[in-house]
Structure formats: C-alpha cells, structure tokens
Design an enzyme around this catalytic site. Structure first.
Site, PDB file in Angstrom:
ATOM      1  N   HIS A  99      15.737   2.444  -2.515  1.00 45.27           N
ATOM      2  CA  HIS A  99      16.023   2.576  -1.081  1.00 45.27           C
ATOM      3  C   HIS A  99      16.574   1.261  -0.535  1.00 45.27           C
ATOM      4  O   HIS A  99      16.495   0.222  -1.183  1.00 45.27           O
ATOM      5  CB  HIS A  99      14.778   3.020  -0.308  1.00 45.27           C
ATOM      6  CG  HIS A  99      13.580   2.132  -0.500  1.00 45.27           C
ATOM      7  ND1 HIS A  99      12.812   2.146  -1.656  1.00 45.27           N
ATOM      8  CD2 HIS A  99      13.014   1.198   0.302  1.00 45.27           C
ATOM      9  CE1 HIS A  99      11.829   1.267  -1.546  1.00 45.27           C
ATOM     10  NE2 HIS A  99      11.931   0.666  -0.371  1.00 45.27           N
ATOM     11  N   ASP A 106      10.134  -0.420  -4.541  1.00 45.33           N
ATOM     12  CA  ASP A 106       8.983  -1.251  -4.182  1.00 45.33           C
ATOM     13  C   ASP A 106       8.107  -1.480  -5.413  1.00 45.33           C
ATOM     14  O   ASP A 106       7.911  -0.567  -6.209  1.00 45.33           O
ATOM     15  CB  ASP A 106       8.147  -0.563  -3.091  1.00 45.33           C
ATOM     16  CG  ASP A 106       8.839  -0.589  -1.731  1.00 45.33           C
ATOM     17  OD1 ASP A 106       9.865  -1.286  -1.604  1.00 45.33           O
ATOM     18  OD2 ASP A 106       8.359   0.085  -0.802  1.00 45.33           O
TER      19      ASP A 106
END
Length: 357
Positions: free
Chosen positions: A290, A236
């Site tokens: 992720h 992110d």
C-alpha cells in the site's frame, strides 16, 4: 537542541513553492499510476476494500457469530486490509484522538521542533520528517509524530505532546481500547487458521510484549501531487496496523495488479494485516502492498498504530500447523529485527539496481 536534517514538509508547503524539490519526485515507473485522489475515490467500478461489521463478532448466536468471523477471515485472506465498523471504540473517543493530533500539528513549526527526534542517533520517537533510508535518496511528502503508546509501563511520556492538554489522556485511552480490539482480531484470525484462540496473540508477544507504536502522518497540501507520494509503496512489518484518518482520501492498496483507492468510510478504523501475521500464517493471510497519495486542496492526517512483536525475543516463522508437504514454509526463520533489516537491505539493493539500469 536537535538539528533538523531535512526541511519540514509543512514549511516547504507553506513557502509558496510552485514545484516540489527533486528529492520528492517519484521515479518514472511510479508516476504513471499516480492520479487525482479525489477522482479515484469516487470510482465505484472495480474492486473495493471490504467493510467488515464487527457488531456480531461475539454474538451468543453461533451462526451469527461464525458469519461475522468468516467475513473477517475472508477479508484477511483476499485483501489483507479492511474497513472495520462497529468495532467498539466510540466515535467520540476517535474524534478526540483526531482533534488532539490535529491540535499538535496546528502548533507553529518552532513549537513542534521542541519534540524533534534524532534519527541519526537511533532516537526515532518524536516529531520528524522522513530521512532517505534507501539508495535512491527519495523523500516522502510528510511530517510525522511517532511514539510508543502501549504497554503503559514502556511509554516515555516525557516526549508526548504537552499541547493540547488532553493529548496524553485521550491517546492513552485509545491505546487501551485498541489493544483490546487487537486481541479480539487476533483470536478470530487464530481460529481461522485452525489454531486455538489465544495462539497468534501469544506468538506476537502477548499483553506484556506486543508494542503499539503510533505514527501520526501529516501530509501538507502539495503543489505537484501527481509527482509526489505521501508514503511510498510498502508492506507493514507489524502484526496488525490500525488507521484512523481525517476523512481525506489518500490510502491506496495494490490489489490484483492495480492500485485501488480506499473509500472514506465514516466511523471506521482501517485495519491492515502486516508481515508478522503474513509470516506466521505462511502467507495465508495477506500482507498487502500500500501507499499514500497527497493532494493540492486538503491536508491529510492519518493515525497509524502498528502492533509489533518484540524485536529480538521471538523467532518469526510459519507456524507448524500452517505448513504441509504441499505448502512448504514460504519464509525463513528471522527475528522481527532481522526481518526489518532484510527489508531495508532489499530496498537499498533495488534502488541501486534502478540507478544503474
């Protein structure tokens, strides 16, 4: 009227197709690691995403308080992701947020199209599906709703769902409470770096400038989950990301060379450390890779809130206190916008190289 560029994944899913279109199929090298997410979630051997109990984060007992904060700091160093429990946001409010988002996605596709965004013109807020933003032309098995939810004076309520009626009220309240939680987390992470309590908060824009962007990810049932990804592997760009989900497993973290499936922990909020904090801490806090898996049996919905610094106002670079002769800066100075562009450029280059090899 905004024309939809990609078909909605929900429409593909409900059309009865037995195999997914080729643009949703992952490259060969990724397919070896995609298993059945329900089986993966049951595994008890191997590393598990840490669960951090925040109940004592402000305890008056210094020893108790320090123990709680140390656990949070350690999880940020080792994993960069954790399940937060006793975080101060009521189960009732989290349920209402989930119900409101679910109710929006339960609307017919034509209704949702009234909220369609127009990514081509840079208007990313609203209802959408992933457009290919890299050279491999790959799509993710998801539709989504994306909008800025905090600070309140920067919101555009005209594009927020009108159905269900309490969507604005519950999402606004959740945003306020999440913003307070972010302050709490940032102060613990600041102290963990030997900085004064408010430092990281200030470095990411403070109350005025730190933006909370919510993305409700809707992953319909997929006829070939072993070939698709709900969300491709990424870190992110945010400072912090907070995730609620509908208790259907799907989130996987790349930890010590293996994909680890996050368990479904009741009443928890998953928190992920983003690149912004990774950069400011000079890599001491981990921004973890992720991805999201999909499945045949159940729709998976997650509510991700990205806490992002302003795009141009702040130069992101390792804080002087995190740098020494033995620990030189790991990241060059960039604005948040430049960091995003840099990541997109690298992704496109990688995809082109993969096509040629």
């Amino acid at each position: 009227m905004v024309t939809s560029v990609a078909p909605r994944v929900e429409s593909l899913s409900s059309s009865g197709i037995q195999s997914i279109p080729k643009e949703y199929v992952r490259p060969e090298e990724e397919l070896t690691s995609i298993g059945n997410v329900f089986e993966e979630e049951k595994k008890r051997d191997g590393p598990q995403v840490p669960t951090i109990d925040l109940k004592e984060i402000d305890s008056e007992d210094q020893v108790v308080r320090e123990k709680c904060r140390e656990q949070l700091k350690q999880a940020a160093i080792d994993w960069g992701v954790m399940h937060l429990v006793n975080h101060g946001i009521s189960d009732e409010l989290m349920d209402k947020v989930r119900e409101a988002g679910q109710a929006f996605f339960n609307l017919p596709v034509e209704e949702k199209e009234k909220y369609a965004n127009d990514q081509a013109s840079g208007n990313v807020q609203g209802y959408g599906s992933k457009l290919a933003n890299n050279a491999s032309g790959q799509l993710e098995w998801e539709d989504y709703f994306f909008h800025l939810i905090y600070p309140e004076d920067k919101r555009d309520l005209s594009i927020w769902p009108k159905t269900p009626k309490d969507y604005i009220e519950v999402t606004s309240e959740y945003a306020r409470q999440l913003r307070s939680l972010a302050t709490k987390i940032l102060s613990v992470l600041s102290l963990g770096l030997g900085l004064e309590e408010g430092r990281l908060e200030k470095e990411v824009g403070g109350l005025e400038e730190l933006l909370l962007q919510m993305k409700i990810n809707y992953h319909p049932k997929c006829p070939q989950p072993e070939l698709a990804l709900g969300v491709e592997a990424h870190t992110d760009v945010s400072a912090l990301t907070f995730i609620l989900h509908n208790m259907v497993p799907g989130l996987q973290l790349f930890y010590e060379g293996k994909w680890v499936t996050a368990k479904c922990v009741p009443n928890s909020i998953i928190m992920i450390i983003g690149d912004t904090i990774g950069i400011l801490s000079n890599g001491k806090y981990k921004s973890i890779l992720h991805r999201g898996l999909v499945n045949k049996e159940k729709v998976r919905i997650s509510w991700a809130v990205f806490c992002e610094p302003p795009k141009e106002k702040i130069i992101l670079k390792p804080l002087p206190e995190t740098v020494s002769e033995t620990e030189p800066p790991l990241f060059p100075p960039r604005t948040f916008q430049q960091h995003i562009q840099h990541k997109l450029f690298r992704k496109t280059q990688d995809a082109l190289l993969n096509k040629q090899s």
